[in-house]
Design a protein around this motif. Structure first.
Motif: not given
Length: 289
Positions: A72, A151-152, A149, A146
């Motif tokens: 991430q 965090k996912r 959403t 990103r």
């Protein structure tokens, strides 16, 4: 720049040829996702300069069908997250571990516990060193995810099907989507959160064989049913597949035909050779009960 000098992108060629997305996913029922913010070489795990030979050997013998690198952010972030995903049709699940060193992977087994994760994960292939289409089309989609959403949304290494970039895999279900654009992201996320399939970009579900993937696509197209868990496979014999509806038990038989060598194209950006590509055509979709 003349046409002969134009840069070739396999995903643009596949789209121009009208290659179907359905039935293009390798069968994968268990996954290991390793957070690795550094450089991903062409073979992300085998060519890694951080994993020791012992770790590489362990990962190849661990009994997980697909290991990919994810991230991430692009800087070291300890503890690193290691994620075991079961994408089987019956009990899909995500379990997360935290490690302080990549040598800790030597203790990891598919049966290791881990913290259950209930949220969906959206993994976008951005693996530039595997194929230029993955970065050209994948990175904008990851940025859109990103923003939508954060965090996912994950970047991931090669998951198969460079010519369908941008590729997105939704975990824990192992749902593959191809030719995703940034504009598609809100709808893809909305449907996923509702437990539904985004049929427009659907390549298939990784727990099923390619023939079942093709038949399932035709069944959903004909019935309009897009709930992820709407059908289970009863039996598959070549290009004839029977399904049962999970809600009421209704049975369906789907038969399709394959036209081999429908056209030829380059399957990746790195190859100059053209390969034969088939087309699937629905013969019948019959409700049996």
């Amino acid at each position: 720049m003349s046409k002969t000098q134009e840069r070739f992108f396999c995903s643009l060629a596949s789209r121009a040829n009208g290659e179907a997305l359905a039935g293009t996913v390798a069968r994968i029922r268990s996954w290991l996702l390793i957070e690795y913010p550094g450089v991903w070489h062409r073979d992300a795990v085998a060519d890694s300069q951080i994993f020791s030979p012992a770790v590489k050997a362990h990962l190849s013998d661990i009994g997980v069908e697909r290991t990919v690198l994810v991230r991430q952010i692009h800087r070291p972030n300890w503890p690193a997250r290691v994620i075991l995903v079961n994408t089987s049709a019956d009990r899909p699940s995500i379990r997360m571990h935290a490690i302080d060193d990549y040598e800790d992977l030597l203790q990891l087994m598919p049966t290791s516990g881990g913290e259950p994760v209930s949220d969906l994960m959206f993994a976008v292939c951005t693996h530039a060193r595997h194929d230029q289409c993955c970065s050209k089309f994948g990175i904008p989609v990851w940025c859109a995810l990103r923003a939508h959403t954060p965090k996912r949304a994950w970047q991931c290494s090669h998951v198969g099907g460079d010519r369908f970039a941008a590729n997105v895999v939704v975990f824990p279900y192992g749902l593959y989507y191809g030719r995703v654009t940034p504009d598609d992201v809100p709808e893809l996320v909305r449907l996923s959160e509702a437990g539904q399939i985004w049929l427009s970009g659907y390549r298939g579900r990784s727990c099923w064989s390619r023939s079942v993937q093709v038949a399932e696509y035709f069944l959903r197209r004909e019935t309009g049913e897009i709930r992820i868990d709407a059908f289970r496979t009863v039996q598959a014999r070549g290009s004839t597949v029977e399904f049962a509806a999970t809600r009421n038990g209704d049975r369906y038989r789907v038969e399709f035909a394959v036209r081999n060598n429908a056209f030829y194209q380059r399957l990746t950006c790195k190859t100059d050779d053209e390969s034969a590509v088939g087309r699937y055509e629905l013969v019948s979709c019959t409700r049996l009960t």
